[in-house]
Write a protein that holds these residues in place. Structure first.
Motif, PDB file in Angstrom:
ATOM      1  N   THR A 103     -14.826 -30.374  44.660  1.00 14.49           N
ATOM      2  CA  THR A 103     -16.096 -31.651  45.163  1.00 14.49           C
ATOM      3  C   THR A 103     -15.953 -31.118  46.724  1.00 14.49           C
ATOM      4  O   THR A 103     -16.714 -31.122  47.634  1.00 14.49           O
ATOM      5  CB  THR A 103     -16.099 -32.320  44.803  1.00 14.49           C
ATOM      6  OG1 THR A 103     -16.896 -32.618  43.620  1.00 14.49           O
ATOM      7  CG2 THR A 103     -17.837 -33.035  46.290  1.00 14.49           C
ATOM      8  N   ARG A 104     -14.316 -31.644  46.723  1.00 15.56           N
ATOM      9  CA  ARG A 104     -13.738 -31.750  48.335  1.00 15.56           C
ATOM     10  C   ARG A 104     -13.816 -29.735  48.889  1.00 15.56           C
ATOM     11  O   ARG A 104     -14.004 -29.669  50.052  1.00 15.56           O
ATOM     12  CB  ARG A 104     -12.672 -32.490  48.892  1.00 15.56           C
ATOM     13  CG  ARG A 104     -12.578 -33.973  48.120  1.00 15.56           C
ATOM     14  CD  ARG A 104     -11.392 -34.718  48.095  1.00 15.56           C
ATOM     15  NE  ARG A 104     -11.224 -35.746  47.759  1.00 15.56           N
ATOM     16  CZ  ARG A 104     -11.228 -37.139  48.740  1.00 15.56           C
ATOM     17  NH1 ARG A 104     -11.874 -36.498  49.937  1.00 15.56           N
ATOM     18  NH2 ARG A 104     -11.192 -38.044  48.179  1.00 15.56           N
ATOM     19  N   ASP A 120     -16.017 -21.376  48.769  1.00 14.12           N
ATOM     20  CA  ASP A 120     -17.324 -20.446  47.569  1.00 14.12           C
ATOM     21  C   ASP A 120     -16.706 -20.473  46.391  1.00 14.12           C
ATOM     22  O   ASP A 120     -17.770 -20.775  45.413  1.00 14.12           O
ATOM     23  CB  ASP A 120     -17.569 -19.318  48.370  1.00 14.12           C
ATOM     24  CG  ASP A 120     -17.988 -19.387  49.749  1.00 14.12           C
ATOM     25  OD1 ASP A 120     -18.592 -19.255  49.699  1.00 14.12           O
ATOM     26  OD2 ASP A 120     -17.121 -18.558  50.261  1.00 14.12           O
ATOM     27  N   GLY A 121     -15.775 -20.953  45.579  1.00 17.58           N
ATOM     28  CA  GLY A 121     -16.076 -21.685  44.308  1.00 17.58           C
ATOM     29  C   GLY A 121     -14.385 -22.506  44.334  1.00 17.58           C
ATOM     30  O   GLY A 121     -13.220 -22.124  44.693  1.00 17.58           O
ATOM     31  N   ASN A 169     -18.945 -27.372  36.115  1.00 16.63           N
ATOM     32  CA  ASN A 169     -19.958 -28.440  36.052  1.00 16.63           C
ATOM     33  C   ASN A 169     -20.064 -29.614  37.010  1.00 16.63           C
ATOM     34  O   ASN A 169     -19.102 -30.538  37.008  1.00 16.63           O
ATOM     35  CB  ASN A 169     -20.524 -28.245  34.358  1.00 16.63           C
ATOM     36  CG  ASN A 169     -20.959 -26.678  33.805  1.00 16.63           C
ATOM     37  OD1 ASN A 169     -21.091 -26.195  34.531  1.00 16.63           O
ATOM     38  ND2 ASN A 169     -20.276 -26.391  32.879  1.00 16.63           N
ATOM     39  N   GLY A 170     -21.521 -29.645  37.294  1.00 21.57           N
ATOM     40  CA  GLY A 170     -21.141 -30.510  37.553  1.00 21.57           C
ATOM     41  C   GLY A 170     -20.962 -31.232  39.825  1.00 21.57           C
ATOM     42  O   GLY A 170     -21.383 -32.540  39.953  1.00 21.57           O
ATOM     43  N   VAL A 171     -20.583 -30.439  40.151  1.00 28.15           N
ATOM     44  CA  VAL A 171     -19.660 -30.236  41.366  1.00 28.15           C
ATOM     45  C   VAL A 171     -21.106 -30.629  41.990  1.00 28.15           C
ATOM     46  O   VAL A 171     -20.805 -31.591  43.255  1.00 28.15           O
ATOM     47  CB  VAL A 171     -18.713 -29.290  41.358  1.00 28.15           C
ATOM     48  CG1 VAL A 171     -18.807 -28.970  43.242  1.00 28.15           C
ATOM     49  CG2 VAL A 171     -17.582 -29.476  40.722  1.00 28.15           C
ATOM     50  N   LEU A 195     -21.890 -34.026  44.833  1.00 26.44           N
ATOM     51  CA  LEU A 195     -22.331 -34.006  46.404  1.00 26.44           C
ATOM     52  C   LEU A 195     -23.834 -34.861  46.674  1.00 26.44           C
ATOM     53  O   LEU A 195     -23.877 -35.491  48.029  1.00 26.44           O
ATOM     54  CB  LEU A 195     -23.069 -32.456  46.854  1.00 26.44           C
ATOM     55  CG  LEU A 195     -21.891 -31.414  47.255  1.00 26.44           C
ATOM     56  CD1 LEU A 195     -22.119 -30.801  48.014  1.00 26.44           C
ATOM     57  CD2 LEU A 195     -20.782 -31.576  47.933  1.00 26.44           C
ATOM     58  N   ASN A 196     -24.236 -35.121  46.133  1.00 22.04           N
ATOM     59  CA  ASN A 196     -25.800 -36.298  45.667  1.00 22.04           C
ATOM     60  C   ASN A 196     -25.510 -37.459  45.214  1.00 22.04           C
ATOM     61  O   ASN A 196     -26.066 -38.011  45.605  1.00 22.04           O
ATOM     62  CB  ASN A 196     -27.164 -35.367  45.185  1.00 22.04           C
ATOM     63  CG  ASN A 196     -27.245 -33.777  46.605  1.00 22.04           C
ATOM     64  OD1 ASN A 196     -27.197 -33.885  47.660  1.00 22.04           O
ATOM     65  ND2 ASN A 196     -27.499 -32.984  45.105  1.00 22.04           N
TER      66      ASN A 196
END
Length: 207
Positions: free
Chosen positions: A89-90, A97-98, A125-127, A131-132
């Motif tokens: 996430t960071r 981009d990946g 998955n889940g990243v 963020l939200n």
């Protein structure tokens, strides 16, 4: 043919990835250990940067926002041994981009390179959801969310057993600054002992 700059200070990994990416003629790969990276990007003008986070000459997470500031159109794939639950996430927030961990099969890197150059973002998955939802209700994730990127880098080096001086040399900071970061980490975590904090992170990594 797409130009790729691979930034990793492990020669065997650089060789294996170069062979993999160039075997079908889709990519032309050059490599770097991370020293004078901005100057090399300016000189080579790659379309895709494959970046390790744990470099001898620099911290990849610290380099990433500077790279994107100077070269906003450059595609960046993070290729690292560092755990996705801490770093994915960071790195997305910093402009990557990946993200792919080195423990996964090497041929997956080639697929991600094609997808990223085609305009896709490729993260575990889940990243995107994270963020939200920066606090996901699990203790370790809540603790991690309190730390800055630099604090995460210091914590990672501490977990590797590096001394304050070794960390300071890696991040080009003073020993006193590293001590300050350690104090902030302890205060933000609410945990009195670093080993307890490492155990908490290990539990999260294995969940």
């Amino acid at each position: 043919m797409n130009s790729v700059l691979l930034v990793d200070d492990h020669p065997a990994i650089c060789f294996a990835l170069k062979v993999l990416l160039e075997q079908n003629g889709d990519f032309a790969v050059t490599s770097s250990s991370g020293e004078s990276l901005l100057a090399q990007i300016h000189r080579d003008t790659p379309e895709l940067l494959i970046l390790d986070l744990d470099l001898k000459s620099a911290d990849g997470l610290d380099l990433l926002p500077r790279i994107k500031h100077h070269y906003p159109s450059l595609k960046v794939l993070i290729f690292t041994n560092q755990p996705a639950h801490i770093y994915a996430t960071r790195t997305l927030q910093a402009g990557a981009d990946g993200f792919i961990n080195k423990s996964l099969p090497l041929p997956m890197v080639e697929s991600l390179c094609h997808l990223i150059l085609a305009g896709y973002q490729c993260f575990p998955n889940g990243v995107m959801a994270e963020l939200n939802e920066p606090y996901l209700g699990q203790d370790a994730q809540q603790v991690l969310a309190r730390f800055s990127d630099r604090e995460i880098a210091v914590l990672n080096y501490l977990k590797q057993g590096k001394t304050n001086k070794e960390i300071a040399d890696r991040l080009m900071l003073s020993n006193k600054t590293i001590s300050t970061y350690k104090a902030r980490i302890m205060k933000k975590s609410g945990i009195d002992d670093l080993e307890q904090l490492f155990l908490l992170l290990d539990e999260e990594n294995s969940s």
